[in-house]
Enzyme design. Structure first.
Site, PDB file in Angstrom:
ATOM      1  N   THR B  29       0.845  -1.180   0.000  1.00  0.00           N
ATOM      2  CA  THR B  29       0.000   0.000   0.000  1.00  0.00           C
ATOM      3  C   THR B  29       0.891   1.245   0.000  1.00  0.00           C
ATOM      4  O   THR B  29       1.889   1.262   0.720  1.00  0.00           O
ATOM      5  CB  THR B  29      -0.879   0.004   1.267  1.00  0.00           C
ATOM      6  OG1 THR B  29      -1.540  -1.258   1.354  1.00  0.00           O
ATOM      7  CG2 THR B  29      -1.871   1.144   1.272  1.00  0.00           C
ATOM      8  N   GLU B  62       9.900  -7.026  -1.972  1.00  0.00           N
ATOM      9  CA  GLU B  62      10.397  -5.950  -2.834  1.00  0.00           C
ATOM     10  C   GLU B  62      11.874  -6.147  -3.123  1.00  0.00           C
ATOM     11  O   GLU B  62      12.365  -5.761  -4.183  1.00  0.00           O
ATOM     12  CB  GLU B  62      10.156  -4.586  -2.194  1.00  0.00           C
ATOM     13  CG  GLU B  62       8.696  -4.182  -2.123  1.00  0.00           C
ATOM     14  CD  GLU B  62       7.997  -4.657  -0.864  1.00  0.00           C
ATOM     15  OE1 GLU B  62       8.614  -5.462  -0.117  1.00  0.00           O
ATOM     16  OE2 GLU B  62       6.854  -4.234  -0.610  1.00  0.00           O
ATOM     17  N   ARG B 112       5.256   7.201   0.443  1.00  0.00           N
ATOM     18  CA  ARG B 112       4.564   6.868   1.697  1.00  0.00           C
ATOM     19  C   ARG B 112       5.506   7.024   2.884  1.00  0.00           C
ATOM     20  O   ARG B 112       6.718   6.927   2.750  1.00  0.00           O
ATOM     21  CB  ARG B 112       4.051   5.425   1.580  1.00  0.00           C
ATOM     22  CG  ARG B 112       3.629   4.790   2.868  1.00  0.00           C
ATOM     23  CD  ARG B 112       3.181   3.339   2.675  1.00  0.00           C
ATOM     24  NE  ARG B 112       3.390   2.618   3.922  1.00  0.00           N
ATOM     25  CZ  ARG B 112       3.083   1.350   4.111  1.00  0.00           C
ATOM     26  NH1 ARG B 112       2.548   0.632   3.147  1.00  0.00           N
ATOM     27  NH2 ARG B 112       3.310   0.764   5.276  1.00  0.00           N
ATOM     28  N   ASN B1006      -4.256  -8.518   3.817  1.00  0.00           N
ATOM     29  CA  ASN B1006      -4.272  -7.115   4.194  1.00  0.00           C
ATOM     30  C   ASN B1006      -4.180  -6.185   2.994  1.00  0.00           C
ATOM     31  O   ASN B1006      -4.827  -5.150   2.952  1.00  0.00           O
ATOM     32  CB  ASN B1006      -3.121  -6.826   5.166  1.00  0.00           C
ATOM     33  CG  ASN B1006      -3.265  -5.487   5.838  1.00  0.00           C
ATOM     34  OD1 ASN B1006      -4.338  -5.165   6.340  1.00  0.00           O
ATOM     35  ND2 ASN B1006      -2.216  -4.700   5.827  1.00  0.00           N
TER      36      ASN B1006
END
Lengths: 340, 1191
Positions: B29, B62, B112, B1006
């Site tokens: 996210t 990642e 973020r 999630n």
């Protein structure tokens, strides 16, 4: 040499015994077993459009109720057209079955809307169905619905399905029309290729201990076959459509009776469910044995021998049967029982 | 040119997918949507501009994605990835390599926050600032259109410059904002990324046809010089980027510059800023300049290589003060990065004589974690710059009463275009409000003369959470990247929200308020609270109401009020002619839901048709008539922190909290969900004391810990409120005892798992059970009263409870309660059980994921404490390191336990030999043993009070370790099977006494249902839309291979007793334990109230065989492998086709579904055969546990 070949809906069948729509056709192996047992054709279990629609709504809710509800995830499933293929499992099964056996596999369809009837029928045709048996099974619980509108609905369904497909279309009927013969003639005029007489309604039962209403499934018995036999005898020669008898087949004798009354094919599910798929071989053996004993060379010779026939008044036929039955009952049980 | 209304993520990937051959992805996210869309498009065969379909590969992390990216680039493929935050940090090592090798690549980043004192999924520039030193160019977009355009600039510039690019935009604010943009045609992309550049890129790739070596180890003699070789490339890059921008302007008319100035030509005060905040600043500058102020703004688009000359040139010579705004925080630095860069650039220019005077330069911080950045704040910054001595290191948007960094601003300043209409909608997550508003904005954006913007705010709960949709639309392009502060239309789609959130505060005077009100129109006004009535009157609001839930039920879509309220909005607002609007809504319904099936369309259309007849204008009286006040957010008896800080967050006033209100180190009190009382469900559990057999099943499975059991002497019922329910305790030997199963009705989510778990039908044949769901309001209210009394009854002593059984476990106090997890969550019952069994000595290391969110997302936390003040100590480190983090906690406990034992032995004479011997020799496996040890340690503490000296001091600091701690490493399958797999494997192999609980939902829950290595074959998931074709990893079997690991696979819905046993065995095992727990999940596509039934099917089909592997049994010479579930009794298809994730494939690709089902069934059969064989082996056929036994 006894020949069992017959024609139903324009399809050539190796014999007149057809496995009717039932749980016995749930898997390809089931259908292969029916073919191996010798049946002339298989009607697959029914595709219920309403079930598909309900599943669509349920699936939609499963997806939608969690969408856009939390910052980390706006959805939980990949963006695929999940319900465009609501009928896909059935169609895939139909396709597999049609490819697995060398007898005709007939799709059975219970629609919910005219569009749905037509769309599903087309999909069945594309999947390889030899024919379609439309099954407008519904108990009209709405007491405001007039009989005429229900009859009209049946005709509309035939029109809708016939205009959607090129393969033959049969309709499985309820015995509960005020004028069954007229209904059948109207459907015949609408172009239906076959009439399947009659559907049985799985009526709910009441449990007097728990005071609950629950589903009740009972297999048919030969005592239920009379009404179908009577109507087949009456309709033989009065409609162009093929006639299929269903309900109440237990022995080879029941098959013979239907043929004598005028059925093109005789369908059974209860006997096969009761005795196993292999029982079809027994039924066919009994049919062949009877034909040999009676020296019939082909089913065509048997078919309709005891049908009502042209020029005979159907009412008189029925009246005659009714009076004879009353007389028989009086002989057996006494006058009092019959009068009461 | 095509106009469309999309969000920043889609705008970006729209370009990236067309210009790539490979996308190496991993969900995080707020960037996940980019990866999902890329995967979706490739799965559907959408090609790039060269006619090939980009390959999309999901990696395990990642770090893995960056490795794959690096490899693909070295292989010559045009490659990209999408990431954010911690994900970008994990890419750093490869970023240095990619840049060091001058490799053309683009990383698209939804910028973020980073996890520091707490994790945040929201937007700021901390992540991109953490990669500014890697050698990547950094290109910043400030809007959805820019994200689209600059994505192209990045892809074109990297091929021309050979410098890899990070293209970033603000997470959520831009990534999730819907805005009307013009799409770039393929022709433009082709023109700007000619194939010759692609071929050059390929020619630089590794190839045996022209072999070379890249990636050598270099020594002191040449490394330095080699590092300097790249300078000309960096020097050329700004020019190349500008060249590309100019070409783009030639194609589209949209001109961009590395650095852009806007404002008064003789500005005295100038702000330098990057990202979406630049839009707000520019809009405010226009407003201020119009008012005569000499202000300006410099927006930075290219941040690395830093365009120092262009920056200096852009600032008007008249500038007296420069305020540099950073959306990041670097504690301990001399200033934030952009500020330092600007100072350096200006200082150099001044010292070199390129500018005549050195302006004063100050730095400030704004907008961390998507904190609002409004025109009022911008005006506040300019006002601060006007001071004689402008502050530096200031903050704006918060109240910093600790370091006094914050500046004042006017929060009421509104500078919005009057022709732009603004609407705000308050909804619940599950009612479809956001989805409907997305449709609305797309409908409105279709008009070529109208622009539209939408942004959505979600709360922190996965169940019952609220959403707020902020919509703007009008004739002019909308550049307002901040929430609507004053709306002409406010929709409140859930009546209860009026009492919980400041709904009316956003309504402008004379505006419209639309209520979804579950009552006749005559009763609507009286149902409002007095403050609500007062505000409606004060603002002169026009009030409309509809019972949308009733309309939805009538249409066969209970709970889905979205299209109904959407129709009301169009009808009332008049933004479009009513008939046109209704037709547009229906068209949108057909488009959105058409592929969900005709019935879904029909019902939604029916809902629209039924709406207008039910919509009512409510006459507003002259005066307030209501006596009702909204309930206080929390009880007045709550602790002060909860009343002042937590309550502010709960009621949406967290922005007002000053710095001093917050803990300095991210430490928050436990157990604050108990004060929240969310009342999210109208139906709640109701206990039938007469019918109940007190088995404890319902309490065991309750995901939200709202069912509590106690037994007590009947005398305790003195003073019980009327209606307090109890029954004689169903246990031998306690004739005077009563039993109560108390439902915490305000916390119940109505999930229904308790009803499913209840084995009793008190009335034979009836569907009613001994616990049922009730919609009776009295049940809710009675529950509130009864809970108060129930809590006054003493908790049963653990020593009196047999918690080897499910029946006994119900009397253990849950120390994990009322979480915000999904209603009916399959994970939380396991955590609750953990807390019941070991809670007063439990330490939890929680991997990032669902469990860290419902377990630790503010405002409230479900991990709580018992009456003695003890309870689970909980922490979340990261996603990827949880096993290692937990191991560290365990080792710390071991170190201090050893220290305590050593110090205790040294103090033998002072505290008494008997006590010391007893403590040191005490077994601590059984509860009674632990209780005895706790008593001894309490006695030790007392005796230590009189003992002086450093040894005693030392012992006091670690004495609590003499009671054995229970360290549990918990997380989901994304952690255990993928990103944390290496660490988990290492911990399993460590032989350390640590416990691991994997709550396996078989998917990344999630982040929205992406495939993991736990996803089973034949299941559909994001990144596996065509059905997972690789079998699920058998983690249990892998762990048994070490021989020293206790392993269990459990499914609480199938065999709760086995679960209980496994938990206890795992905890008591002196070594590493692994428990893998089946956790049903919303991402499975099931009716969550049937989750337990589905768990049974998973076990009965052999998909989830229950097993335990206990090395201690092997040491005793017996078979340590226990197969706890019977042979499969149903085919796999009977289990899987109850779930949408499998049905999807059967419906979309039946042949493939059949093929995969066959393989899956085969895998089940084979695994069962292996397990059965293992269950019948001799002990010697298992690897022995070779660790040295502790004496």
């Amino acid at each position: 040499m006894t020949t069992l070949t017959t024609t139903y809906l324009g399809l050539s069948l190796r014999n007149p015994l057809v496995a009717s729509a039932s749980p016995l056709s749930q898997t390809t192996d089931d259908v292969r077993a029916l073919a191996d047992a010798g049946v002339g054709a298989v009607v697959l279990y029914s595709l219920f459009e309403e079930q598909i629609r309900q599943q669509e709504v349920a699936d939609y809710e499963l997806v939608a109720m969690h969408e856009d509800s939390f910052g980390e995830a706006t959805s939980y499933f990949p963006d695929v057209d999940i319900v465009a293929g609501g009928a896909t499992p059935y169609l895939r099964h139909l396709e597999n079955c049609a490819g697995a056996v060398d007898i005709p596999v007939i799709g059975s369809l219970n629609g919910a809307s005219l569009d749905g009837w037509a769309q599903c029928a087309r999909q069945m045709q594309d999947a390889g169905a030899a024919a379609i048996e439309v099954n407008p099974y519904a108990v009209p619980g709405d007491v405001r619905v007039a009989g005429a509108s229900i009859e009209q609905r049946h005709v509309e369904i035939v029109h809708a399905v016939k205009s959607a497909v090129t393969i033959p279309v049969a309709m499985k009927l309820s015995p509960f029309f005020s004028a069954t013969g007229t209904m059948c003639r109207e459907l015949d005029a609408a172009g239906v290729d076959g009439l399947v007489l009659f559907n049985r309604f799985l009526q709910p039962d009441i449990d007097i201990e728990t005071l609950t209403v629950g589903p009740s499934v009972t297999l048919s018995s030969p005592v239920e076959s009379g009404i179908a036999r009577t109507w087949i005898a009456i309709l033989r020669g009065r409609v162009k459509a093929s006639l299929a008898a269903t309900t109440g087949v237990e022995t080879g004798a029941d098959v013979v009776k239907y043929l004598l009354a005028g059925a093109d094919v005789v369908m059974t599910a209860s006997a096969l469910m009761r005795h196993g798929t292999g029982y079809a071989t027994t039924l066919l053996g009994e049919l062949t044995g009877w034909m040999e004993r009676k020296r019939f060379a082909s089913v065509d010779e048997v078919r309709g021998l005891l049908a009502l026939g042209d020029g005979v008044d159907a009412a008189q036929y029925e009246r005659a049967g009714y009076v004879a039955a009353l007389t028989h009952a009086k002989d057996m049980y006494g006058d009092f029982l019959v009068r009461s | 040119m095509t106009r469309t209304t999309i969000d920043g993520n889609e705008a970006t990937v729209h370009v990236a997918h067309r210009l790539s051959e490979l996308c190496a992805i991993y969900p995080i996210t707020p960037s996940s949507t980019m990866a999902e869309l890329a995967d979706d498009w490739s799965a559907k065969g959408r090609a790039n501009i060269w006619g090939t379909v980009p390959t999309v590969i999901e990696m395990q992390s990642e770090g893995g994605a960056a490795g794959a990216l690096h490899g693909a680039l070295q292989g010559g493929a045009l490659s990209t990835t999408f990431t954010a935050s911690q994900g970008l940090l994990l890419m750093i090592p490869n970023m240095y390599k990619i840049a060091g090798e001058l490799t053309s690549a683009v990383l698209h980043v939804a910028a973020r926050s980073l996890a520091a004192q707490g994790l945040s999924i929201f937007g700021d520039h901390q992540d991109v600032m953490a990669v500014r030193q890697t050698g990547f160019a950094l290109l910043s977009s400030g809007s959805v259109q820019e994200a689209h355009d600059l994505a192209l600039v990045a892809h074109a510039a990297t091929l021309r410059s050979r410098i890899p690019f990070v293209h970033f935009f603000d997470g959520f604010r831009t990534s999730h904002e819907l805005n009307t943009i013009d799409l770039l045609d393929d022709a433009v992309l082709r023109a700007m990324v000619p194939e010759s550049l692609v071929h050059e890129h390929r020619m630089r790739a590794l190839s045996p046809e022209r072999p070379f070596v890249r990636g050598t180890a270099q020594n002191p003699d040449v490394y330095f010089q080699a590092r300097e070789t790249v300078n000309p490339f960096y020097a050329a890059t700004p020019g190349i980027v500008q060249e590309v921008m100019d070409e783009l302007a030639g194609h589209t008319g949209r001109a961009y510059h590395l650095v852009e100035y806007a404002g008064h030509p003789e500005a005295e005060r100038v702000v330098v800023i990057m990202g979406s905040g630049g839009e707000t600043t520019q809009e405010t500058v226009d407003h201020l300049v119009a008012q005569g102020e000499k202000v300006g703004v410099v927006r930075i688009r290219l941040y690395r290589p830093f365009p120092a000359e262009e920056l200096v040139a852009a600032i008007p010579a008249t500038a007296r003060v420069i305020g540099v705004l950073d959306r990041t925080k670097e504690p301990g630095s001399g200033g934030e990065p952009l500020y330092l860069d600007v100072i350096a650039a200006l200082s150099a220019a001044y010292s070199e004589g390129r500018i005549a005077a050195m302006p004063r330069v100050v730095g400030g911080r704004y907008g961390l974690s998507s904190k609002e950045f409004t025109p009022g704040m911008v005006a506040g910054v300019y006002a601060a710059l006007a001071a004689e001595r402008p502050p530096t290191g200031f903050t704006v948007g918060i109240v910093d009463d600790v370091s006094r960094t914050s500046i004042d601003y006017d929060p009421t300043l509104v500078i919005e275009d009057e022709e732009t209409l603004r609407a705000v909608f308050f909804g619940l997550g599950s009612d479809g409000t956001v989805g409907a508003n997305k449709n609305t904005i797309k409908i409105l954006g279709e008009d070529p003369n109208r622009n539209a913007q939408a942004y959505f705010v979600y709360d922190s709960k996965k169940s019952g959470g609220s959403t707020v949709s902020h919509l703007r639309f009008g004739p002019h392009p909308i550049k307002a990247p901040y929430l609507v502060g004053s709306a002409g239309f406010v929709g409140c789609h859930h009546f209860g929200l009026l009492d919980k959130l400041d709904v009316l505060g956003l309504a402008r005077p004379g505006g419209v308020l639309l209520l979804n009100a579950p009552m006749p129109k005559e009763e609507v006004w009286d149902a409002l609270s007095a403050p609500a009535q007062s505000e409606i009157l004060a603002k002169g609001l026009q009030l409309y109401a509809i019972d949308a839930d009733s309309v939805a039920r009538g249409a066969g879509l209970p709970g889905r009020t979205n299209t109904i309220l959407q129709t009301c909005f169009f009808a009332i607002s008049g933004v479009m002619p009513r008939e046109d609007a209704i037709e547009a809504i229906k068209k949108s319904i057909r488009k959105t839901y058409g592929r969900r099936g005709p019935e879904v369309v029909r019902r939604n259309e029916a809902a629209v048709d039924a709406t207008l007849a039910q919509l009512n204008r409510i006459e507003v009286p002259q005066n307030v008539t209501s006596q009702r006040s909204p309930r206080p957010v929390v009880s007045q008896e709550a602790p002060e922190f909860v009343r002042t800080v937590t309550a502010a967050m709960m009621s949406g006033r967290g922005d007002d909290l000053p710095v001093s209100a917050l803990p300095v180190d991210g430490t928050f009190p436990s157990g604050t969900t108990a004060y929240e009382k969310r009342r999210i469900s109208d139906i709640v559990a109701q206990w039938d004391p007469q019918g109940c057999i007190q088995c404890g099943n319902c309490a065991f499975v309750c995901p939200h810990a709202v069912l509590r059991s106690k037994f007590y002497d009947s005398a305790a019922l003195d003073g019980a409120p009327e209606g307090f329910e109890s029954a004689p305790l169903n246990a031998a030997g306690l004739p005077q005892s009563r039993y109560t199963l108390q439902v915490y009705t305000e916390d119940c989510t109505g999930c229904g798992l308790c009803v499913e778990a209840c084995p009793v039908h008190p009335i034979p044949g009836s569907t009613r059970k001994a616990i049922n769901l009730s919609a009776d309001e009295d049940v809710m209210e009675r529950g509130v009263t009864n809970v108060g009394f129930f809590e006054s009854i003493a908790q049963n002593e653990r020593a009196r409870v047999d918690f080897g059984t499910v029946r006994g476990a119900q009397f253990l106090q849950p120390l994990f309660e009322f979480s915000g997890a999904c209603s009916g969550c399959g994970e939380t019952p396991y955590l609750k059980l953990l807390s019941q069994l070991f809670g007063d000595r439990l330490t939890v290391a929680n991997a990032t994921g669902c469990s860290s969110i419902y377990g630790g997302n503010l405002p409230t936390t479900p991990w709580t404490r018992n009456a003695q003040g003890r309870g689970p100590a909980w922490s979340n480190s990261l996603f990827e390191d949880n096993a290692e983090f937990g191991l560290g906690l365990q080792i710390a406990a071991d170190v201090h336990t050893r220290l305590a034992r050593e110090r205790l032995a040294m103090l033998r004479d002072q505290v008494g030999g008997d006590l010391v011997d007893a403590i040191l020799a005490a077994p601590q496996i059984r509860e009674s043993e632990l209780a005895a040890q706790r008593t001894r340690v309490e006695e030790l503490t007392r005796r230590l009070e009189g003992v002086e000296g450093p040894v005693a001091q030392d012992l006091r600091s670690v004495a609590d370790h003499l009671v054995r701690r229970s360290v549990w490493i918990v997380g989901g399958d994304g952690w255990a099977y993928d990103i944390g797999s290496g660490g988990l494997d290492h911990v399993l192999a460590s032989g350390q006494n640590v416990n691991i609980l994997v709550m396996d939902t078989e998917v990344y829950s999630n982040t929205g249902g992406q495939s993991s290595k736990a996803t089973p074959i034949a299941a559909v998931a994001k990144f596996a839309a065509a059905g997972k074709s690789v079998a699920k990893k058998d983690l249990a079997l892998q762990a048994t291979a070490y021989g020293s690991v206790y392993v269990a696979r459990v499914a609480l819905g199938a065999d709760p007793q086995q679960t209980l046993r496994a938990f206890r065995e795992a905890e008591s095992y002196d070594g590493t334990s692994l428990v893998i727990a089946y956790s049903h999940c919303i991402a499975h596509g099931i009716d969550m109230s049937k989750g337990l039934e589905q768990q049974k099917r998973a076990v009965n089909s052999g998909h989830w065989p229950l097993m335990r592997y206990d090395p201690t049994i092997r040491d005793r010479g017996e078979n340590p492998f226990f197969l706890d579930s019977p042979r499969p009794t149903i085919p796999l298809s009977e289990y899987i086709y109850k779930e949408l994730r499998y049905r999807m494939l059967r419906q979309t690709a039946p042949e493939e579904a059949e093929r995969l089902l066959g393989l899956a069934q085969n895998a089940v059969d084979q695994r069962w055969a292996v397990y059965e064989e293992m269950a019948t082996r001799g002990a010697s056929q298992f690897i022995p546990d070779a660790r040295k036994k502790k004496s």
